[in-house]
Design a protein around this motif. Structure first.
Motif, PDB file in Angstrom:
ATOM      1  N   GLU A   2      -0.422  -2.168   8.233  1.00 46.61           N
ATOM      2  CA  GLU A   2      -0.028  -2.587   6.821  1.00 46.61           C
ATOM      3  C   GLU A   2       0.614  -1.390   6.142  1.00 46.61           C
ATOM      4  OE1 GLU A   2      -0.874  -6.659   3.919  1.00 46.61           O
ATOM      5  OE2 GLU A   2      -1.692  -6.276   5.844  1.00 46.61           O
TER       6      GLU A   2
ATOM      7  N   GLU B 188       0.577  -0.790   3.295  1.00 49.20           N
ATOM      8  CA  GLU B 188      -0.080  -0.299   1.549  1.00 49.20           C
ATOM      9  C   GLU B 188      -1.368   0.557   2.261  1.00 49.20           C
ATOM     10  OE1 GLU B 188      -0.640  -3.625  -1.122  1.00 49.20           O
ATOM     11  OE2 GLU B 188      -2.822  -2.970  -1.728  1.00 49.20           O
ATOM     12  N   PHE B 189      -1.871  -0.490   3.255  1.00 48.06           N
ATOM     13  CA  PHE B 189      -3.239   0.435   3.732  1.00 48.06           C
ATOM     14  C   PHE B 189      -2.526   2.402   4.469  1.00 48.06           C
ATOM     15  CE2 PHE B 189      -4.612  -3.442   4.531  1.00 48.06           C
ATOM     16  CZ  PHE B 189      -5.464  -3.678   3.407  1.00 48.06           C
TER      17      PHE B 189
ATOM     18  N   GLU C 219      -2.426   4.774   1.984  1.00 48.68           N
ATOM     19  CA  GLU C 219      -3.131   6.291   1.281  1.00 48.68           C
ATOM     20  C   GLU C 219      -3.192   6.913   1.966  1.00 48.68           C
ATOM     21  OE1 GLU C 219      -6.810   3.595   2.563  1.00 48.68           O
ATOM     22  OE2 GLU C 219      -6.244   1.794   1.240  1.00 48.68           O
TER      23      GLU C 219
END
Lengths: 218, 310, 126
Positions: free
Chosen positions: A67, A69-70, A73
């Motif tokens: 994913e 969005e992860f 990080e």
């Protein structure tokens, strides 16, 4: 769940040979559950790799590498590293590599199958993602994943004492299918000829769920 | 006539058919094929050419068929679905027919892990039963799978299939045989039979289902060379049961006389198989022992082979 | 077991936006219906807002005084009652799952995480 196992340490060392700083990236999704690439395994891989003197290792585990969005990080972490070792499945490794196209991203795991947790630490292959589920007529036992030949009108002549010809420890899926359908009174399901499969997994797969097509076009 | 092959003619005439097996060489020498075929000449109606049996790379079945065909034989081209997808299988069928090959036996094949290329990718795009129906469609409708284009030329094929009566689940085997016949099999060659009583039970079920009238069934036999081979076949080869009394007979054979005893047993088995309702012939699989075939055929009174015109 | 509160603070600072988001939560409960875990169990602790406020929310409020036991207690909530399916919905636009995910990341950075070698906790607790 996707099941993976760690590659031989020599192979991993080969990938990162010459690199001075390596970020080991874990995945807290499937590969954590199958004990191959979660935080625990990141920590232990770093311990194993630290024999490699003069190289700086750091670890970071995200929710899942499949994913974006992860994966994002990592944006603020990645500078200064010369390579990334991803402990996700093949999908996760590719997402990380896509996010950081200038960075060499290496797989630390071999992704082996889609399977189920038989016991802690013991997994069984159940699905080959053929794209056209056959389980309805086979009593819930997959002939594609569990028959060594993946045949649709089994069993072949290679069954022996209910085991597969390739390995006397492995059950013959078609013997199991027969027995289960017999117990359920559904043997009619395998009396007709199953026509050749229309393989739908032979081109690059993308999927947009129903209801989201419009959203995709915007 | 579906193909006009010699095997089809003999079976249609009601004569008891005899086929044998010939394994192509691990090499490119056509002389090996000719020498092996020479040993079979006159003793069989048709000769099966195996397709990379036990997943060991050998000369292709198609080219070996062309070689024996040129030598005056009627070959049965064995075709396994392990190595070729439906494009290659159908293409090779057209090529085989164009070379005058008229009998094709459809098999799934031994798994690739057994051979000398254990890490190859198995194809199994279609299975043996699906191959049978594909061949039937090519012959009867002149069409390929999932295509309505008409194929050119005559496509005469006598379609064969295998049956393993004693592999589990045993009670499903006659029904699976029925599936093969429904798919379009014209003849069946079985795995080698040593246990006549068990085979009789299988054939009773086959006759009950009326399958023997829809298709020609040839019982498989393999002459034993030694007691060790008998034990191996019994314990290691799926679907083969060698009764204890035959193993003791092989053990009792005098030193150097094992193969004689094996041939004697094989002849007795053939005599018994001939008496079973629904059995139309024998398929002699003398593994790397083609010399034995002539002996067996002569001793069982199956020589000379019928010559059928038309 | 010691935890590194400075590290926690720096990780919290990177997500200052989340602090504002959590502070505007009106506890309306609308997110509950979007959580299959809540819908199946009816357990109020499974409400997405509850899980976010009692993990990342607590971290923002009392980061200086946090100890290992606090994180372990959060673990039961944010791993045991959430599968990170990311379908939770907030009418005010709070990204609840990102908040829970960041709480998990902070826990992991302090050695608190789900150890699957002992079996999935959801099953074990039953």
């Amino acid at each position: 769940m996707v099941i993976a196992r760690i590659k031989p340490i020599e192979e991993i060392l080969g990938f990162i040979s010459g690199k001075k700083s390596v970020l080991v990236v874990g995945c807290a999704g499937c590969t954590a559950v199958c004990l191959a690439g979660g935080q625990r395994e990141v920590d232990s891989l770093i311990v194993d790799l630290k024999d490699n003197k003069g190289v700086i290792f750091d670890g970071y585990t995200m929710e899942r590498q499949c994913e974006m969005e992860f994966v994002a990080e990592l944006d603020h972490l990645i500078d200064g590293f010369q390579a990334v070792l991803s402990m996700a499945c093949g999908a996760g490794v590719q997402f990380v590599a896509e996010r950081f196209p200038g960075m060499p991203v290496f797989p630390a795991l071999d992704t082996v199958f889609v399977g189920a947790n038989r016991e802690v630490g013991q997994y069984q292959e159940n699905c080959r993602c053929c794209g056209d589920c056959q389980l309805a007529y086979t009593g819930g036992i997959c002939p594609v994943a569990l028959c060594a030949k993946g045949i649709y009108n089994g069993p072949c002549g290679g069954s022996r004492n209910g085991k597969c010809e390739v390995d006397e420890k492995t059950a013959c899926a078609w013997c199991q299918i027969y027995e289960r359908l017999k117990d359920q009174g559904r043997l009619d399901q395998i009396m007709n000829i199953k026509k050749p499969m229309k393989w739908k997994n032979q081109t690059q797969g993308t999927l947009v769920q129903r209801g989201y097509e419009k959203f995709q076009q915007d | 006539m579906k193909s006009g092959s010699n095997l089809e003619k003999v079976l249609n005439s009601g004569k008891f058919a005899v086929t044998a097996e010939l394994g192509p060489p691990k090499g490119a020498d056509p002389g090996v094929i000719k020498a092996k075929a020479g040993l079979l000449k006159g003793f069989v109606d048709s000769v099966n050419i195996t397709d990379n049996q036990t997943a060991v790379v050998r000369m292709s079945s198609l080219s070996a068929c062309a070689l024996v065909s040129a030598g005056g034989f009627d070959p049965v081209m064995q075709m396994v679905t392990r190595d070729r997808n439906r494009i290659a299988l159908q293409s090779d069928v057209l090529g085989a027919v164009s070379l005058g090959i008229k009998n094709i036996l459809c098999l799934s094949g031994d798994h690739q892990c057994f051979g000398n290329q254990p890490y190859s990718k198995g194809v199994y795009d279609i299975d043996s039963i699906q191959l049978i129906s594909t061949l039937k469609r090519m012959r009867d409708e002149k069409k390929l799978l999932d295509s309505d284009d008409t194929l050119t030329g005559d496509i005469g094929i006598f379609i064969g299939a295998a049956s393993t009566p004693f592999s589990e689940p045993v009670e499903y085997r006659p029904l699976r045989l029925k599936k093969k016949i429904d798919a379009g099999a014209d003849f069946i060659q079985t795995q080698c039979i040593y246990d006549i009583e068990l085979f009789k039970k299988f054939m009773e079920r086959v006759v009950d289902l009326g399958l023997h009238e829809k298709c020609h069934i040839l019982a498989g036999v393999t002459p034993l060379k030694s007691a060790r081979m008998a034990v191996y076949m019994n314990t290691r080869v799926p679907g083969v049961i060698v009764p204890e009394k035959l193993i003791s007979r092989m053990e009792g054979a005098r030193k150097g006389k094992g193969s004689e005893e094996g041939i004697a047993i094989c002849c007795e088995l053939i005599e018994e198989l001939r008496q079973i309702d629904g059995v139309r012939g024998v398929h002699i699989m003398a593994i790397e022992w083609e010399q034995a075939v002539g002996d067996i055929v002569k001793k069982t009174g199956l020589f000379p082979r019928p010559k059928i015109r038309g | 077991m010691n935890i590194d509160t400075k590290k926690i603070k720096s990780m919290l600072d990177r997500k200052g936006r989340m602090k504002i988001f959590l502070s505007v939560c009106a506890s309306c409960g609308a997110c509950a219906d979007s959580c299959f875990y809540y819908r199946n169990s009816g357990d109020p602790e499974s409400t997405p807002s509850y899980k976010a406020l009692n993990s990342l929310g607590i971290m923002f409020r009392k980061w200086k005084k946090l100890d290992y036991d606090d994180l372990t207690a959060m673990k039961k909530l944010i791993w045991g009652k959430c599968v990170m399916c990311r379908r939770c919905y907030c009418p005010l636009g709070i990204d609840i799952s990102s908040a829970i995910s960041w709480a998990r990341t902070i826990c992991r950075a302090n050695g608190v995480y789900e150890d699957f070698s002992e079996g999935p906790s959801g099953i074990k607790d039953k």
